[in-house]
Design a protein around this motif. Structure first.
Motif, PDB file in Angstrom:
ATOM      1  N   GLU A 169       0.715  -1.207  -0.007  1.00 28.47           N
ATOM      2  CA  GLU A 169       0.094   0.196   0.228  1.00 28.47           C
ATOM      3  C   GLU A 169       0.760   1.368  -0.189  1.00 28.47           C
ATOM      4  O   GLU A 169       2.368   0.905   0.824  1.00 28.47           O
ATOM      5  CB  GLU A 169      -1.155  -0.141   1.343  1.00 28.47           C
ATOM      6  N   LYS A 170       0.500   1.946  -0.388  1.00 29.57           N
ATOM      7  CA  LYS A 170       1.285   3.563  -0.893  1.00 29.57           C
ATOM      8  C   LYS A 170       0.721   4.329   0.391  1.00 29.57           C
ATOM      9  O   LYS A 170      -0.064   4.649   1.212  1.00 29.57           O
ATOM     10  CB  LYS A 170       0.358   4.522  -2.096  1.00 29.57           C
ATOM     11  N   LYS A 171       2.015   4.954   1.209  1.00 33.78           N
ATOM     12  CA  LYS A 171       1.890   5.553   2.682  1.00 33.78           C
ATOM     13  C   LYS A 171       0.973   6.279   2.541  1.00 33.78           C
ATOM     14  O   LYS A 171       0.324   6.670   3.342  1.00 33.78           O
ATOM     15  CB  LYS A 171       3.627   6.002   2.752  1.00 33.78           C
ATOM     16  N   ARG A 172       1.375   7.594   1.623  1.00 23.12           N
ATOM     17  CA  ARG A 172      -0.104   8.378   1.914  1.00 23.12           C
ATOM     18  C   ARG A 172      -1.126   8.247   0.351  1.00 23.12           C
ATOM     19  O   ARG A 172      -0.781   7.491  -0.392  1.00 23.12           O
ATOM     20  CB  ARG A 172       1.064  10.056   0.905  1.00 23.12           C
ATOM     21  N   GLU A 173      -2.109   8.999   0.722  1.00 23.07           N
ATOM     22  CA  GLU A 173      -3.149   8.789  -0.320  1.00 23.07           C
ATOM     23  C   GLU A 173      -2.847   8.832  -1.778  1.00 23.07           C
ATOM     24  O   GLU A 173      -2.239  10.503  -1.799  1.00 23.07           O
ATOM     25  CB  GLU A 173      -4.268  10.131   0.315  1.00 23.07           C
ATOM     26  N   VAL A 174      -3.137   8.603  -2.426  1.00 23.60           N
ATOM     27  CA  VAL A 174      -2.600   8.917  -3.650  1.00 23.60           C
ATOM     28  C   VAL A 174      -3.715  10.104  -4.343  1.00 23.60           C
ATOM     29  O   VAL A 174      -4.474   9.962  -3.545  1.00 23.60           O
ATOM     30  CB  VAL A 174      -3.057   7.972  -4.966  1.00 23.60           C
ATOM     31  N   LYS A 175      -2.370  11.704  -4.843  1.00 24.45           N
ATOM     32  CA  LYS A 175      -3.733  12.571  -5.414  1.00 24.45           C
ATOM     33  C   LYS A 175      -3.904  12.214  -6.876  1.00 24.45           C
ATOM     34  O   LYS A 175      -3.333  11.235  -7.358  1.00 24.45           O
ATOM     35  CB  LYS A 175      -2.808  13.536  -5.219  1.00 24.45           C
ATOM     36  N   ASN A 213       0.311  15.275 -10.315  1.00 25.85           N
ATOM     37  CA  ASN A 213       1.539  15.191  -9.109  1.00 25.85           C
ATOM     38  C   ASN A 213       1.778  17.104  -9.948  1.00 25.85           C
ATOM     39  O   ASN A 213       1.352  16.926 -10.643  1.00 25.85           O
ATOM     40  CB  ASN A 213       2.036  14.257 -10.029  1.00 25.85           C
TER      41      ASN A 213
END
Ligand code: ADP
Ligand code: MG
Length: 253
Positions: free
Chosen positions: A228-234, A237
């Protein structure tokens, strides 16, 4: 794989005692954009240059368009297009002169303006190579790969050092070349680029292929392992911001 245009089987390259390529195998389909990815020193350029007949392998087999590298290197040269490093051009000749020089080396008749047109450089026909921007130099070097109407072109880090507009412009060019049926082998350090351009990628590390699949499959495999990506995917970019603010238009003209 049915009728692959490139087959590399157990390829090994040693420089002295150092094994730079450690028995790699892969095949490329006709019309595919195939990426070789991997950190610096992984063995990407060595592998490319062996396929390009420019470097001698230590062992293993390579077939290009059905031709055995051991038996038919000269025939292989006629069906491939090789991108030189941009330092490889006479800086004082103009683009038309350079193209005719290359065409003479290949023993090919060309229409230089048409070729320059295909890489969006017609208005630079009388400019010297040294007067071009980085992106224009890369586009010109791609034009030189097309001189002998090759079935396969090899591009080694064609977008390194380019600004986002020039990079995207080069992506369009590569996709256009593939649309005409040409197989493309490309190396890059930009994973976004590989994801957009490549049908399949081989990830090479320390001379070995550690993964080979479509970008989509490789991403799915990682996600299925629980990544899982650590940050929420925006939804965008910083490069999207840059392009939104500065536009898609090339700045180098
Ligand atoms: P990549 O293109 O993936 O960065 P290269 O194929 O250029 O990797 O290099 C692979 C390894 O082989 C590196 O460790 C590099 O230092 C070494 N190497 C490349 N060319 C030579 C050479 N002519 N002589 C000795 N070692 C070399
Ligand atoms: Mg390299």
């Amino acid at each position: 794989m049915q009728n692959p245009i490139i087959v590399v089987d157990n390829l090994v390259k040693k420089y002295g005692n150092f094994e730079a390529v450690k028995g790699i195998s892969f095949s490329v389909r006709e019309g595919e954009i195939f990426g070789l990815l991997g950190p610096n020193g992984a063995g990407k350029s060595t592998t490319l240059e062996i396929m390009e007949t420019l470097r001698i392998k230590t062992s293993g087999k390579v077939f290009i368009d059905g031709l055995d590298l051991d038996q038919s290197p000269n025939e292989i040269k006629q069906v491939i297009g090789v991108q030189l490093q941009t330092s490889g051009y006479y800086p004082g000749l103009n683009l038309t002169e350079l193209l005719y020089l290359f065409a003479a080396l290949y023993n090919e008749k060309i229409n230089a303006l048409e070729l320059l047109d295909s890489v969006n450089l017609r208005d630079k026909a009388k400019n010297k190579f040294k007067e071009l921007s980085g992106g224009q130099k890369q586009r010109f070097s791609i034009a030189t790969t097309l001189i002998n109407q090759p079935k396969i072109i090899f591009l080694d880090e064609p977008t390194t050092g380019l600004d986002p507009q020039a990079r995207r412009n080069l992506w369009d060019l590569i996709l256009e070349i593939r649309k005409r049926g040409t197989t493309v082998i490309i190396t890059t350090h930009y994973m976004d680029e590989a994801e957009i351009l490549c049908d399949r990628v081989a990830i090479i590390d320390s001379g070995k292929i550690i993964a080979l699949d479509s970008p989509d499959q490789l991403i799915d495999q990682l996600v299925n392992k629980g990544f899982e990506k650590k940050r929420e995917v925006k939804k965008a970019n910083l490069e999207d911001v840059f392009i939104d603010l500065t536009g898609h238009v090339l700045r180098e003209v």
